[in-house]
Design an enzyme around this catalytic site. Structure first.
Site, short mmCIF file in Angstrom:
data_model
loop_
_atom_site.label_atom_id
_atom_site.label_comp_id
_atom_site.label_asym_id
_atom_site.label_seq_id
_atom_site.Cartn_x
_atom_site.Cartn_y
_atom_site.Cartn_z
N GLU A 263 0.89 -1.18 0.00
CA GLU A 263 0.00 0.00 0.00
C GLU A 263 0.92 1.21 0.00
O GLU A 263 1.57 1.50 1.01
CB GLU A 263 -0.89 -0.02 1.25
CG GLU A 263 -1.78 -1.25 1.37
CD GLU A 263 -2.94 -1.26 0.40
OE1 GLU A 263 -3.21 -0.22 -0.23
OE2 GLU A 263 -3.56 -2.32 0.26
N CYS A 297 -2.16 8.95 2.84
CA CYS A 297 -1.88 8.41 1.50
C CYS A 297 -3.00 8.75 0.52
O CYS A 297 -2.75 8.97 -0.65
CB CYS A 297 -1.68 6.91 1.57
SG CYS A 297 -3.04 6.05 2.36
P1 NAD Z 1 8.79 4.74 4.19
O1 NAD Z 1 8.70 3.83 3.03
O2 NAD Z 1 10.01 5.57 4.32
O3 NAD Z 1 8.67 3.93 5.57
C1 NAD Z 1 7.60 3.06 5.86
C2 NAD Z 1 8.09 1.92 6.74
O4 NAD Z 1 9.08 1.18 6.04
C3 NAD Z 1 8.77 2.40 8.04
O5 NAD Z 1 8.46 1.52 9.08
C4 NAD Z 1 10.25 2.32 7.69
O6 NAD Z 1 11.08 2.16 8.82
C5 NAD Z 1 10.28 1.09 6.80
N1 NAD Z 1 11.41 1.06 5.87
C6 NAD Z 1 12.08 2.11 5.32
N2 NAD Z 1 13.07 1.66 4.52
C7 NAD Z 1 13.02 0.32 4.55
C8 NAD Z 1 13.80 -0.72 3.92
N3 NAD Z 1 14.81 -0.43 3.10
N4 NAD Z 1 13.46 -1.99 4.17
C9 NAD Z 1 12.43 -2.29 4.97
N5 NAD Z 1 11.68 -1.37 5.60
C10 NAD Z 1 11.96 -0.07 5.39
O7 NAD Z 1 7.49 5.61 4.15
P2 NAD Z 1 7.17 6.92 4.99
O8 NAD Z 1 7.77 8.07 4.31
O9 NAD Z 1 7.48 6.73 6.42
O10 NAD Z 1 5.59 6.96 4.85
C11 NAD Z 1 4.95 7.82 4.00
C12 NAD Z 1 4.60 7.13 2.70
O11 NAD Z 1 3.73 6.06 2.96
C13 NAD Z 1 3.86 8.05 1.75
O12 NAD Z 1 4.33 7.84 0.44
C14 NAD Z 1 2.43 7.58 1.88
O13 NAD Z 1 1.61 7.88 0.77
C15 NAD Z 1 2.60 6.12 2.09
N6 NAD Z 1 1.44 5.53 2.75
C16 NAD Z 1 0.63 4.71 2.02
C17 NAD Z 1 -0.52 4.20 2.61
C18 NAD Z 1 -1.47 3.32 1.82
O14 NAD Z 1 -2.30 2.68 2.44
N7 NAD Z 1 -1.39 3.29 0.50
C19 NAD Z 1 -0.82 4.50 3.93
C20 NAD Z 1 0.03 5.33 4.64
C21 NAD Z 1 1.16 5.84 4.05
#
Ligand code: NAD
Length: 526
Positions: A263, A297
């Site tokens: 997501e 999101c």
């Molecule tokens: P992110 O991808 O940086 O982080 C999300 C999670 O992934 C965190 O727990 C982070 O620690 C982990 N993570 C980061 N790098 C990783 C790696 N290399 N390997 C494994 N895990 C890793 O996202 P963010 O910036 O914290 O969140 C915002 C983003 O999330 C926005 O783009 C938003 O649109 C999206 N989002 C989508 C939904 C949906 O349901 N579609 C919901 C909420 C947020």
């Protein structure tokens, strides 16, 4: 004993320690090692800390989860249902405390925090009620009537790895785990490092509701260490976060040949068609753009308005945005809270400054508000955003939206689809127009005469991203079936569907060709 209500400030030390004790580095008795400081965006001060997990912590978590799952997968539906229903009631009972912790960790306004409580309660109730029906063994039609009897079974994958972001730490920390657990899986969760206490409190309520303690393991720590290790060891990966991280994890899932649900990000459009109710559309846009300070999101970041309504809509919308109250605190009336971090503030500021530098017009907002709190930023409306501005197509993930006039509904659809994302969209129009336009928008959900809430809350309808916004769905039947491996078990009866052994193959071919022809016409074949 859980404190009933928190005040803005650090978490009580013993309460923080109790919650921290539920996470893996702490459970294995580690007291040394790296600490992650958790801060309150309202003040920028530390509210507590958790340990940074290691590869060994993740390995231990999987070991415990795998062993607990062996018993859990045999558990009756009645017991699974009772636990989740009990959790539902506990959530509602502790809603004030949950809202307090969500607000402390994210800086969001109270109404957005309560949205999370409602969402998880809805999710728990829905899957407790329907999981058994969705996953019950199902009689299917065999190749030939009478000669074969076929069944479809759904088996749990084993241990589901879940990686969640900070923006909805309650909804996304536990909402996706509920169907995974009901389906007979264990879960290893890596919550975002900015919001671990919300996730820990939510699981504490689930354990108190009767879930076997070892069935969910929570490992706090960084994405690159703990997140990557979870993706390497799980039997199915449920990820919510940015499209960039989603693509990285998709490569891991592909190499390991495990199922993957992602997501991801969005650049969600709203279309205001010529027959829309302009005042209502302005109200809808305020909610769709600025709930949770736009860190959502499915939030609206672009609005395409029919030229005939443009001036009227702009005036009504900008006026309403100016009336949004920015509040640092816990009161229910707050229109918008803080951004979640210094990094979020920097991102939002740089997107708006870049658009301004390229000639975009700021209709309202466009300023940080350090007088209210370190990361506050005003709800911002732009117009005249040129092609070169980064925020034209890139996701801001903040309280920033731009307006653009269009001449026809067709043009609105083309602009709405002119992005690599495809998460959510909104169409404001007379219902007949809106229902006709909606299927042409390349997004996983379309909310009609609403920003996103009504589509998200329609929990019986699966929801997820298209294009770079994701893979697979949450909610509905698909939101639980994905956590299972489908199995085809078919019995051959009376005689082989290859016909009697002594029947020459040429004769068999002639009989079967005739049977297939008749079967198609008379529809007795599946
Ligand atoms: P992110 O991808 O940086 O982080 C999300 C999670 O992934 C965190 O727990 C982070 O620690 C982990 N993570 C980061 N790098 C990783 C790696 N290399 N390997 C494994 N895990 C890793 O996202 P963010 O910036 O914290 O969140 C915002 C983003 O999330 C926005 O783009 C938003 O649109 C999206 N989002 C989508 C939904 C949906 O349901 N579609 C919901 C909420 C947020």
């Amino acid at each position: 004993m859980m404190p009933q209500r928190l005040r803005l400030g650090p978490l009580p030390t013993d309460f923080a320690a109790t919650l921290r004790g539920l996470s893996e580095p702490a459970r294995s008795g580690e007291t040394e090692g790296e600490r992650i400081s958790v801060q309150a965006p309202f003040t920028g001060e530390e509210i507590g800390w958790v340990m940074a997990g290691t590869n060994e912590d993740v390995a231990r978590a999987f070991e415990r989860a795998r062993s607990a799952q062996l018993q859990w997968r045999e558990e009756s539906w009645a017991r699974r249902r009772a636990i989740v229903n009990n959790f539902h009631d506990r959530l509602l009972r502790h809603r004030d405390l949950l809202c307090d912790i969500v607000q402390l960790e994210t800086g969001k306004n109270r109404a957005s925090a309560f949205d999370e409580v409602m969402d998880v309660a809805t999710n728990a109730r829905y899957y407790a009620r329907h999981a058994e029906k969705f996953l019950a063994p199902q009689r299917r039609r065999g190749a030939v009537p009478v000669l074969s009897r076929s069944m479809q079974y759904h088996h749990p994958h084993g241990v589901v790895g879940q990686i969640s972001p900070w923006n909805y730490p309650l909804s996304l920390g536990i909402g996706d785990a509920i169907p995974a657990l009901l389906a007979g899986n264990a879960v290893v969760l890596k919550p975002d490092s900015a919001t671990p206490f919300t996730a820990l409190l939510a699981y504490r309520l689930l354990f108190d509701a009767g879930l076997p303690r070892e069935l969910v393991q929570i490992v706090t720590g960084s994405g690159t260490v703990v997140g990557a290790a979870v993706a390497e060891q799980c039997d199915y990966l449920m990820f919510t976060g940015s499209s960039a991280t989603g693509a990285l994890l998709g490569a891991t899932a592909g190499r390991r040949l495990i199922g993957y649900s992602a997501e991801l990000g969005g650049k969600n459009p709203m279309i205001v068609a010529a027959d829309a109710d302009c005042a209502a559309a302005a109200r809808v846009a305020v909610d769709g753009c600025f709930s949770n300070s736009g860190q959502l999101c499915v939030s609206i970041e672009r609005i395409y308005v029919d030229r005939r309504l443009f001036d009227q809509f702009r005036e009504a919308f900008v006026q309403k945005v100016k009336e949004i109250s920015l509040v640092n605190g816990f009161e229910w009336g707050a229109g918008m809270g803080s951004l979640a971090s210094a990094q979020q503030l920097e991102t939002v500021r740089s997107f708006v400054d870049d658009a301004r530098a390229h000639g975009a017009q700021v209709l309202t907002g466009g300023r940080a508000r350090p007088d209210l709190g370190p990361y506050f930023y005003e709800p911002t409306v732009l117009a005249g955003v040129p092609e070169q501005a980064r925020l034209r197509r890139e996701e801001v993930f903040g309280p920033v939206v731009y307006l653009e006039a269009v001449d026809t509904a067709q043009e609105a659809i083309e602009r709405a689809n002119d992005t690599r994302y495809g998460l959510n969209a909104s169409v404001c129009a007379a219902p007949a127009t809106a229902w006709a336009l909606a299927p042409h928008v390349e997004s996983g959900s379309v909310a009609i005469n609403d920003g996103y809430t009504t589509a998200w809350a329609a929990i019986d309808t699966p929801m997820g991203g298209r294009k770079d916004s994701g893979l697979a769905h949450r909610h509905g039947r698909e939101g639980i079936v994905k956590y299972t491996a489908s199995q085809n078990v078919t019995e051959q009866r009376w005689m082989s569907i290859r016909g009697p052994q002594r029947l020459p193959r040429r004769g068999y071919a002639a009989i079967m060709a005739a049977a297939l022809r008749v079967g198609k016409t008379l529809r007795f074949l599946p």
